[in-house]
Write a protein that holds these residues in place. Structure first.
Motif, PDB file in Angstrom:
ATOM      1  N   SER A 286      12.687 -43.373  25.434  1.00 51.89           N
ATOM      2  CA  SER A 286      13.999 -43.329  26.069  1.00 51.89           C
ATOM      3  C   SER A 286      14.931 -42.364  25.315  1.00 51.89           C
ATOM      4  N   GLU A 287      14.894 -42.411  23.976  1.00 57.38           N
ATOM      5  CA  GLU A 287      15.761 -41.536  23.158  1.00 57.38           C
ATOM      6  C   GLU A 287      15.433 -40.059  23.371  1.00 57.38           C
ATOM      7  N   LEU A 288      14.137 -39.745  23.554  1.00 54.31           N
ATOM      8  CA  LEU A 288      13.717 -38.339  23.654  1.00 54.31           C
ATOM      9  C   LEU A 288      13.583 -37.854  25.099  1.00 54.31           C
ATOM     10  N   GLY A 289      13.901 -38.723  26.069  1.00 44.49           N
ATOM     11  CA  GLY A 289      13.852 -38.305  27.475  1.00 44.49           C
ATOM     12  C   GLY A 289      12.444 -38.168  28.025  1.00 44.49           C
ATOM     13  N   LEU A 290      11.498 -38.944  27.467  1.00 44.11           N
ATOM     14  CA  LEU A 290      10.140 -38.950  28.009  1.00 44.11           C
ATOM     15  C   LEU A 290      10.027 -40.100  29.013  1.00 44.11           C
ATOM     16  N   VAL A 291       8.959 -40.085  29.809  1.00 40.54           N
ATOM     17  CA  VAL A 291       8.724 -41.199  30.740  1.00 40.54           C
ATOM     18  C   VAL A 291       8.544 -42.478  29.920  1.00 40.54           C
ATOM     19  N   VAL A 292       9.326 -43.516  30.260  1.00 38.87           N
ATOM     20  CA  VAL A 292       9.198 -44.777  29.526  1.00 38.87           C
ATOM     21  C   VAL A 292       8.053 -45.575  30.142  1.00 38.87           C
ATOM     22  N   ASP A 293       6.970 -45.683  29.360  1.00 36.73           N
ATOM     23  CA  ASP A 293       5.781 -46.350  29.874  1.00 36.73           C
ATOM     24  C   ASP A 293       4.969 -46.867  28.687  1.00 36.73           C
ATOM     25  N   ASP A 294       4.868 -48.186  28.573  1.00 38.84           N
ATOM     26  CA  ASP A 294       4.139 -48.805  27.451  1.00 38.84           C
ATOM     27  C   ASP A 294       2.702 -48.330  27.368  1.00 38.84           C
ATOM     28  N   ASP A 324      -3.657 -33.772  30.176  1.00 42.91           N
ATOM     29  CA  ASP A 324      -4.145 -35.147  30.016  1.00 42.91           C
ATOM     30  C   ASP A 324      -2.988 -36.127  30.191  1.00 42.91           C
ATOM     31  N   ASP A 325      -3.349 -37.396  30.293  1.00 39.69           N
ATOM     32  CA  ASP A 325      -2.330 -38.441  30.465  1.00 39.69           C
ATOM     33  C   ASP A 325      -1.816 -38.877  29.092  1.00 39.69           C
ATOM     34  N   VAL A 326      -1.129 -37.957  28.405  1.00 38.97           N
ATOM     35  CA  VAL A 326      -0.606 -38.278  27.065  1.00 38.97           C
ATOM     36  C   VAL A 326       0.826 -37.747  26.935  1.00 38.97           C
ATOM     37  N   GLN A 327       1.515 -38.243  25.915  1.00 40.91           N
ATOM     38  CA  GLN A 327       2.817 -37.685  25.543  1.00 40.91           C
ATOM     39  C   GLN A 327       2.684 -37.135  24.125  1.00 40.91           C
ATOM     40  N   LEU A 328       3.365 -36.021  23.878  1.00 43.23           N
ATOM     41  CA  LEU A 328       3.278 -35.361  22.570  1.00 43.23           C
ATOM     42  C   LEU A 328       4.682 -35.257  21.969  1.00 43.23           C
ATOM     43  N   VAL A 329       4.853 -35.805  20.771  1.00 42.90           N
ATOM     44  CA  VAL A 329       6.155 -35.760  20.092  1.00 42.90           C
ATOM     45  C   VAL A 329       5.995 -34.993  18.780  1.00 42.90           C
ATOM     46  N   VAL A 330       6.732 -33.894  18.655  1.00 42.23           N
ATOM     47  CA  VAL A 330       6.593 -33.016  17.490  1.00 42.23           C
ATOM     48  C   VAL A 330       7.903 -32.977  16.711  1.00 42.23           C
ATOM     49  N   LEU A 331       7.799 -33.075  15.369  1.00 40.33           N
ATOM     50  CA  LEU A 331       8.980 -32.944  14.509  1.00 40.33           C
ATOM     51  C   LEU A 331       8.638 -32.005  13.358  1.00 40.33           C
ATOM     52  N   GLY A 332       9.450 -30.971  13.158  1.00 39.16           N
ATOM     53  CA  GLY A 332       9.225 -30.084  12.010  1.00 39.16           C
ATOM     54  C   GLY A 332       9.716 -28.676  12.284  1.00 39.16           C
ATOM     55  N   THR A 333       9.700 -27.877  11.220  1.00 36.52           N
ATOM     56  CA  THR A 333      10.088 -26.470  11.344  1.00 36.52           C
ATOM     57  C   THR A 333       9.006 -25.647  10.671  1.00 36.52           C
ATOM     58  N   ARG A 343       8.814 -25.365  21.828  1.00 38.06           N
ATOM     59  CA  ARG A 343      10.005 -25.341  22.688  1.00 38.06           C
ATOM     60  C   ARG A 343       9.603 -25.019  24.134  1.00 38.06           C
ATOM     61  N   HIS A 344       8.681 -24.058  24.286  1.00 45.20           N
ATOM     62  CA  HIS A 344       8.233 -23.651  25.615  1.00 45.20           C
ATOM     63  C   HIS A 344       7.572 -24.821  26.351  1.00 45.20           C
ATOM     64  N   TYR A 345       6.686 -25.538  25.649  1.00 44.08           N
ATOM     65  CA  TYR A 345       5.977 -26.642  26.314  1.00 44.08           C
ATOM     66  C   TYR A 345       6.894 -27.832  26.560  1.00 44.08           C
ATOM     67  N   ASP A 346       7.920 -27.977  25.723  1.00 48.71           N
ATOM     68  CA  ASP A 346       8.934 -29.005  25.960  1.00 48.71           C
ATOM     69  C   ASP A 346       9.648 -28.698  27.285  1.00 48.71           C
ATOM     70  N   TRP A 347       9.927 -27.397  27.495  1.00 47.41           N
ATOM     71  CA  TRP A 347      10.590 -26.968  28.734  1.00 47.41           C
ATOM     72  C   TRP A 347       9.649 -27.127  29.939  1.00 47.41           C
ATOM     73  N   LYS A 348       8.378 -26.747  29.714  1.00 47.22           N
ATOM     74  CA  LYS A 348       7.421 -26.745  30.824  1.00 47.22           C
ATOM     75  C   LYS A 348       7.017 -28.167  31.252  1.00 47.22           C
ATOM     76  N   TYR A 349       6.846 -29.048  30.233  1.00 48.30           N
ATOM     77  CA  TYR A 349       6.417 -30.429  30.536  1.00 48.30           C
ATOM     78  C   TYR A 349       7.445 -31.383  29.925  1.00 48.30           C
ATOM     79  N   ASN A 350       8.689 -31.316  30.394  1.00 49.11           N
ATOM     80  CA  ASN A 350       9.720 -31.978  29.589  1.00 49.11           C
ATOM     81  C   ASN A 350       9.651 -33.503  29.615  1.00 49.11           C
TER      82      ASN A 350
END
Length: 481
Positions: A286-294, A324-333, A343-350
């Motif tokens: 919910s915080e990152l704007g992804l589909v909320v699904d347990d 695939d039926d997955v969510q990907l969360v990335v943190l770092g620089t 950033r591109h894939y965040d835009w493409k599959y937000n």
């Protein structure tokens, strides 16, 4: 009482740029205080936060001849969590907005620090049995202990250990410059001492002259004897293999504890994770704007975005992964091309990919607590701490079998019902993708197996206490007890 001094360029909570600081700040607390007096010495950087600098007390100062000039060396001290920390002060060397910056200046600064650290010991009246050095910044200390500090009663029985946290960084410059900074005679600049490939090399000096060498996992200790991982020093590592041992790093089990962690939404433990862990996932989705699904498998990445960490593999197959039926969360620089890729894939599959191109301690804890799996496909990894944190939070690591990753993540075996994560052997994007998809299969089709694996992962013990016992053995062997 055995006296041990850690000398390093950084230590938490005072100053941190990487995993080295965690080791130097966490490990000393874990020794048995009845038998070991462990203290730490680091530079007093101006970029240490004011609140810490205000707590330091002045001990003494002296002037030291360095590169033909008389230089000020101040000594301050502060006790933190039962450990005495000493800070070597010289504003000429330790000012600036961060601990490292200009290579040439860093070489001079840490050569000065090695001199000053040893010269300060008689002044503070602390005579360690073992000086435990960390990485190239303290590589001159073992050399000095066999050279200019050898005479006299104070230093004559002092032993040295050097720990290699990452062999890639060695403190290299031309011989003339290193000779000027170190003040060592010509004798030391030969291929069997501080010279490597016609250059001066500070880490090599430490490895040649230390009484013992450790590195941060068993597998990495073996790998660095081979050309691919040896960074040009594999011959030396083979020559000194009798004095080399791997001791895996730990993590602070108080700071990284899903049961008490204040940075996560819902605390949980090995008994109730089946019900409680998923509440963290919902909150993060919910915080990152992804589909909320347990029931959606969520894969986390917390890392520097560089080649060493295997991001070129991810780049090859990220389109496949996102299908695939997955969510990907990335943190770092890190490297710009990887920052932009995410950033591109965040835009493409937000609704499936969340790219957080910055660093945040609270968000990193939320990722460890919320995700189902944690991806770490490193090219090489001396130890790695993220996979240990993931195990602690019951987030199953998917790793490449190298260095500490191979030592700490036991690959899942569906026939023996064993393992704490998933791993692949070759540095190959499709092998990685196949392993991720195998993990997806277990997550979606064999949920009970998955949860049993989480159970095993959370029961693993990679706290510092285990490592501390191994270091105690090493110190006892060196001191001759």
């Amino acid at each position: 009482m055995k006296k041990i001094l850690f000398v390093a360029s950084e230590a938490v909570p005072f100053i941190k740029t990487g995993g080295l600081a965690d080791v130097v700040g966490s490990l000393p607390k874990c020794f048995n205080k009845e038998y070991y007096d462990v203290r730490v010495m680091i530079p007093k950087y101006l970029c240490i936060k004011q609140e810490w600098r205000d707590q330091m007390t002045y001990v003494d100062h002296f002037y030291m001849d360095y590169m033909g000039q008389s230089r000020y060396v101040g000594i301050l001290q502060h006790e933190y969590e039962g450990i005495t920390y000493y800070f070597i002060d010289n504003e000429g060397y330790f000012s600036g907005p961060k601990p490292y910056g200009d290579w040439l200046y860093d070489l001079e600064k840490f050569s000065f620090f090695c001199n000053a650290a040893l010269s300060a010991l008689p002044v503070i009246g602390f005579q360690p049995d073992v000086v435990h050095c960390h990485d190239w910044q303290t590589g001159l200390i073992p050399v000095y202990l066999k050279d200019r500090f050898r005479g006299g009663e104070f230093f004559c029985n002092m032993k040295s250990v050097i720990t290699i946290h990452n062999l890639k960084f060695q403190g290299v410059w031309d011989v003339k410059t290193i000779q000027r900074f170190s003040g060592l005679p010509n004798y030391y600049f030969a291929p069997d001492k501080l010279e490597a490939y016609k250059d001066g090399n500070l880490l090599k000096g430490g490895i040649v002259y230390a009484d013992a060498i450790t590195t941060v996992s068993d597998t990495y200790a073996e790998e660095i004897k081979m050309p691919f991982y040896g960074e040009g020093l594999d011959g030396l590592m083979r020559a000194r293999s009798n004095s080399l041992r791997g001791i895996v790093n730990g993590i602070d089990y108080e700071e990284f504890n899903p049961e008490t962690d204040k940075l996560i939404v819902q605390n949980y433990n090995v008994d109730n994770f089946r019900k409680e862990k998923v509440k963290n996932k919902r909150a993060l989705q919910s915080e990152l704007g992804l589909v909320v699904d347990d029931h959606k498998m969520m894969i986390g990445v917390v890392s520097r975005l560089t080649d060493q960490k295997g991001f070129d593999l991810i780049q090859h197959v990220i389109d496949d992964l996102c299908s695939d039926d997955v969510q990907l969360v990335v943190l770092g620089t890190g490297e710009e091309r990887y920052e932009n890729m995410f950033r591109h894939y965040d835009w493409k599959y937000n609704d499936k990919v969340s790219a957080n191109i910055y660093y945040s301690e609270p968000l990193s804890h939320k990722i460890y607590a919320s995700c189902d799996a944690f991806l770490m496909p490193s090219l090489f990894e001396p130890c790695g701490l993220s996979q240990l944190m993931a195990l602690r939070y019951g987030t199953l690591p998917i790793v490449r079998e190298t260095g500490g990753l191979k030592d700490t993540v036991k690959a899942y075996n569906e026939y023996e019902h064993s393992g704490t994560g998933f791993s692949f052997t070759n540095y190959n994007a499709h092998e990685m993708l196949a392993t991720i998809r195998y993990a997806e299969h277990i997550f979606y089709d064999k949920k009970r197996e998955w949860n049993t694996m989480v159970d095993r992962a959370m029961k693993e013990d990679y706290s510092w206490n285990t490592s501390a016992l191994k270091y105690q053995e090493l110190y006892d062997w060196l001191i001759g007890y």
